[in-house]
Design a protein around this motif. Structure first.
Motif, PDB file in Angstrom:
ATOM      1  N   TYR A 121       0.788  -1.221   0.000  1.00 19.65           N
ATOM      2  CA  TYR A 121       0.000   0.000   0.000  1.00 19.65           C
ATOM      3  C   TYR A 121       0.827   1.282   0.000  1.00 19.65           C
ATOM      4  O   TYR A 121       1.892   1.374   0.627  1.00 19.65           O
ATOM      5  CB  TYR A 121      -0.944   0.014   1.208  1.00 19.65           C
ATOM      6  N   TYR A 122       0.275   2.264  -0.708  1.00 19.23           N
ATOM      7  CA  TYR A 122       0.772   3.626  -0.687  1.00 19.23           C
ATOM      8  C   TYR A 122       0.589   4.189   0.723  1.00 19.23           C
ATOM      9  O   TYR A 122      -0.453   3.972   1.356  1.00 19.23           O
ATOM     10  CB  TYR A 122      -0.019   4.450  -1.705  1.00 19.23           C
ATOM     11  N   MET A 123       1.605   4.892   1.197  1.00 20.26           N
ATOM     12  CA  MET A 123       1.564   5.518   2.515  1.00 20.26           C
ATOM     13  C   MET A 123       1.821   7.011   2.363  1.00 20.26           C
ATOM     14  O   MET A 123       2.569   7.431   1.472  1.00 20.26           O
ATOM     15  CB  MET A 123       2.623   4.923   3.439  1.00 20.26           C
ATOM     16  N   ALA A 124       1.220   7.806   3.225  1.00 23.35           N
ATOM     17  CA  ALA A 124       1.378   9.255   3.107  1.00 23.35           C
ATOM     18  C   ALA A 124       1.475   9.918   4.471  1.00 23.35           C
ATOM     19  O   ALA A 124       1.006   9.388   5.476  1.00 23.35           O
ATOM     20  CB  ALA A 124       0.209   9.846   2.323  1.00 23.35           C
ATOM     21  N   TRP A 125       2.093  11.077   4.460  1.00 32.35           N
ATOM     22  CA  TRP A 125       2.111  11.982   5.606  1.00 32.35           C
ATOM     23  C   TRP A 125       1.293  13.220   5.243  1.00 32.35           C
ATOM     24  O   TRP A 125       1.498  13.809   4.172  1.00 32.35           O
ATOM     25  CB  TRP A 125       3.533  12.402   5.965  1.00 32.35           C
ATOM     26  N   PHE A 126       0.385  13.581   6.139  1.00 29.37           N
ATOM     27  CA  PHE A 126      -0.377  14.816   6.041  1.00 29.37           C
ATOM     28  C   PHE A 126      -0.049  15.664   7.261  1.00 29.37           C
ATOM     29  O   PHE A 126       0.503  15.182   8.251  1.00 29.37           O
ATOM     30  CB  PHE A 126      -1.886  14.518   6.038  1.00 29.37           C
ATOM     31  N   ARG A 127      -0.429  16.926   7.199  1.00 30.27           N
ATOM     32  CA  ARG A 127      -0.310  17.781   8.367  1.00 30.27           C
ATOM     33  C   ARG A 127      -1.494  18.742   8.424  1.00 30.27           C
ATOM     34  O   ARG A 127      -2.108  19.060   7.408  1.00 30.27           O
ATOM     35  CB  ARG A 127       1.010  18.556   8.364  1.00 30.27           C
ATOM     36  N   ARG A 171      -6.318  20.089   6.528  1.00 27.12           N
ATOM     37  CA  ARG A 171      -5.280  19.074   6.469  1.00 27.12           C
ATOM     38  C   ARG A 171      -4.722  19.031   5.047  1.00 27.12           C
ATOM     39  O   ARG A 171      -5.483  19.086   4.069  1.00 27.12           O
ATOM     40  CB  ARG A 171      -5.853  17.716   6.871  1.00 27.12           C
ATOM     41  N   GLU A 172      -3.396  18.919   4.921  1.00 25.56           N
ATOM     42  CA  GLU A 172      -2.776  18.929   3.598  1.00 25.56           C
ATOM     43  C   GLU A 172      -1.763  17.808   3.469  1.00 25.56           C
ATOM     44  O   GLU A 172      -1.119  17.416   4.450  1.00 25.56           O
ATOM     45  CB  GLU A 172      -2.084  20.279   3.335  1.00 25.56           C
ATOM     46  N   LEU A 173      -1.611  17.316   2.253  1.00 23.52           N
ATOM     47  CA  LEU A 173      -0.624  16.281   1.970  1.00 23.52           C
ATOM     48  C   LEU A 173       0.775  16.876   2.060  1.00 23.52           C
ATOM     49  O   LEU A 173       1.046  17.931   1.501  1.00 23.52           O
ATOM     50  CB  LEU A 173      -0.845  15.699   0.578  1.00 23.52           C
ATOM     51  N   VAL A 174       1.654  16.167   2.751  1.00 20.02           N
ATOM     52  CA  VAL A 174       3.057  16.568   2.815  1.00 20.02           C
ATOM     53  C   VAL A 174       3.879  15.750   1.822  1.00 20.02           C
ATOM     54  O   VAL A 174       4.620  16.290   1.001  1.00 20.02           O
ATOM     55  CB  VAL A 174       3.621  16.383   4.238  1.00 20.02           C
ATOM     56  N   ALA A 175       3.745  14.426   1.903  1.00 20.75           N
ATOM     57  CA  ALA A 175       4.499  13.542   1.019  1.00 20.75           C
ATOM     58  C   ALA A 175       3.871  12.159   1.022  1.00 20.75           C
ATOM     59  O   ALA A 175       3.206  11.777   1.987  1.00 20.75           O
ATOM     60  CB  ALA A 175       5.964  13.451   1.452  1.00 20.75           C
ATOM     61  N   GLY A 176       4.093  11.422  -0.066  1.00 22.77           N
ATOM     62  CA  GLY A 176       3.590  10.065  -0.160  1.00 22.77           C
ATOM     63  C   GLY A 176       4.623   9.160  -0.794  1.00 22.77           C
ATOM     64  O   GLY A 176       5.548   9.638  -1.469  1.00 22.77           O
ATOM     65  N   ILE A 177       4.451   7.850  -0.564  1.00 17.72           N
ATOM     66  CA  ILE A 177       5.402   6.880  -1.105  1.00 17.72           C
ATOM     67  C   ILE A 177       4.655   5.618  -1.500  1.00 17.72           C
ATOM     68  O   ILE A 177       3.826   5.104  -0.749  1.00 17.72           O
ATOM     69  CB  ILE A 177       6.535   6.601  -0.086  1.00 17.72           C
ATOM     70  N   SER A 191       5.661  14.793  -3.267  1.00 18.52           N
ATOM     71  CA  SER A 191       5.649  15.687  -2.113  1.00 18.52           C
ATOM     72  C   SER A 191       5.080  17.041  -2.497  1.00 18.52           C
ATOM     73  O   SER A 191       5.086  17.438  -3.664  1.00 18.52           O
ATOM     74  CB  SER A 191       7.061  15.847  -1.546  1.00 18.52           C
ATOM     75  N   ALA A 192       4.607  17.748  -1.478  1.00 16.84           N
ATOM     76  CA  ALA A 192       4.107  19.099  -1.665  1.00 16.84           C
ATOM     77  C   ALA A 192       5.275  20.030  -1.974  1.00 16.84           C
ATOM     78  O   ALA A 192       6.419  19.769  -1.583  1.00 16.84           O
ATOM     79  CB  ALA A 192       3.387  19.559  -0.405  1.00 16.84           C
ATOM     80  N   ASP A 193       4.967  21.116  -2.663  1.00 17.58           N
ATOM     81  CA  ASP A 193       6.025  22.078  -2.989  1.00 17.58           C
ATOM     82  C   ASP A 193       6.714  22.580  -1.725  1.00 17.58           C
ATOM     83  O   ASP A 193       7.929  22.799  -1.717  1.00 17.58           O
ATOM     84  CB  ASP A 193       5.433  23.259  -3.758  1.00 17.58           C
ATOM     85  N   SER A 194       5.947  22.730  -0.650  1.00 14.91           N
ATOM     86  CA  SER A 194       6.516  23.241   0.601  1.00 14.91           C
ATOM     87  C   SER A 194       7.520  22.282   1.223  1.00 14.91           C
ATOM     88  O   SER A 194       8.336  22.689   2.051  1.00 14.91           O
ATOM     89  CB  SER A 194       5.397  23.536   1.602  1.00 14.91           C
ATOM     90  N   LYS A 219       9.433  20.001  -0.736  1.00 16.84           N
ATOM     91  CA  LYS A 219      10.512  19.636  -1.670  1.00 16.84           C
ATOM     92  C   LYS A 219      11.845  20.247  -1.250  1.00 16.84           C
ATOM     93  O   LYS A 219      11.935  21.420  -0.913  1.00 16.84           O
ATOM     94  CB  LYS A 219      10.165  20.092  -3.087  1.00 16.84           C
ATOM     95  N   GLY A 220      12.869  19.417  -1.236  1.00 14.10           N
ATOM     96  CA  GLY A 220      14.207  19.868  -0.896  1.00 14.10           C
ATOM     97  C   GLY A 220      14.488  19.892   0.589  1.00 14.10           C
ATOM     98  O   GLY A 220      15.634  20.074   1.002  1.00 14.10           O
ATOM     99  N   ARG A 221      13.450  19.729   1.413  1.00 18.66           N
ATOM    100  CA  ARG A 221      13.642  19.758   2.869  1.00 18.66           C
ATOM    101  C   ARG A 221      13.195  18.476   3.549  1.00 18.66           C
ATOM    102  O   ARG A 221      13.805  18.043   4.521  1.00 18.66           O
ATOM    103  CB  ARG A 221      12.876  20.933   3.479  1.00 18.66           C
ATOM    104  N   PHE A 222      12.106  17.872   3.061  1.00 16.29           N
ATOM    105  CA  PHE A 222      11.535  16.684   3.689  1.00 16.29           C
ATOM    106  C   PHE A 222      11.763  15.472   2.777  1.00 16.29           C
ATOM    107  O   PHE A 222      11.660  15.576   1.554  1.00 16.29           O
ATOM    108  CB  PHE A 222      10.038  16.840   3.908  1.00 16.29           C
ATOM    109  N   THR A 223      12.026  14.320   3.403  1.00 16.83           N
ATOM    110  CA  THR A 223      12.204  13.086   2.652  1.00 16.83           C
ATOM    111  C   THR A 223      11.357  11.993   3.277  1.00 16.83           C
ATOM    112  O   THR A 223      11.468  11.723   4.482  1.00 16.83           O
ATOM    113  CB  THR A 223      13.677  12.647   2.659  1.00 16.83           C
ATOM    114  N   ILE A 224      10.523  11.370   2.456  1.00 12.32           N
ATOM    115  CA  ILE A 224       9.725  10.241   2.926  1.00 12.32           C
ATOM    116  C   ILE A 224      10.423   8.951   2.519  1.00 12.32           C
ATOM    117  O   ILE A 224      11.004   8.857   1.436  1.00 12.32           O
ATOM    118  CB  ILE A 224       8.286  10.305   2.371  1.00 12.32           C
TER     119      ILE A 224
END
Length: 115
Positions: A32-38, A45-51, A59-62, A64-69
């Motif tokens: 299954y696909y997994m995701a982080w929201f905040r 609630r907004e999507l942060v990143a998914g895998i 990942s969300a534009d906010s 990119k370059g800072r968060f890694t899933i």
């Protein structure tokens, strides 16, 4: 039953890092696909990143370059490495997956970034 348990949140100064973890159980994690929201106070609630199961990420534009899933199938755990944190990253972070059309959420973990 499906369970998602987040951990790793806390208080950190701007520019700092945190690593969130989400331990999954009750389903075949590797399928299954997994995701982080905040969700920040007063905001949706907004999507942060998914895998995906095959480690394709989005990942969300906010983020990119800072968060890694990432995910570890042997531990049924998904991670969110957050670097260069900003005060606007302050939110409750949730782990999520969708199984047979139903969304499952963890209880959330608070991330607070001080300026």
């Amino acid at each position: 039953q499906v369970q998602l348990v987040e951990s790793g949140g806390g208080l950190v100064q701007a520019g700092g890092s945190l690593r969130l973890s989400c331990a999954a159980s009750g389903f075949t994690f590797s399928n299954y696909y997994m995701a982080w929201f905040r969700q920040a106070p007063g905001k949706q609630r907004e999507l942060v990143a998914g895998i995906s199961p095959g480690n394709f990420t989005n990942s969300a534009d906010s983020a990119k370059g800072r968060f890694t899933i990432s995910r570890d199938h042997s531990k049924s755990t998904v991670y969110l490495q957050m670097n260069s944190l900003k005060p606007e990253d302050t939110a409750v972070y949730y782990c999520e997956t969708s199984i047979n059309g139903r969304d499952y959420w963890g209880q959330g973990t608070q991330v607070t970034v001080s300026s």
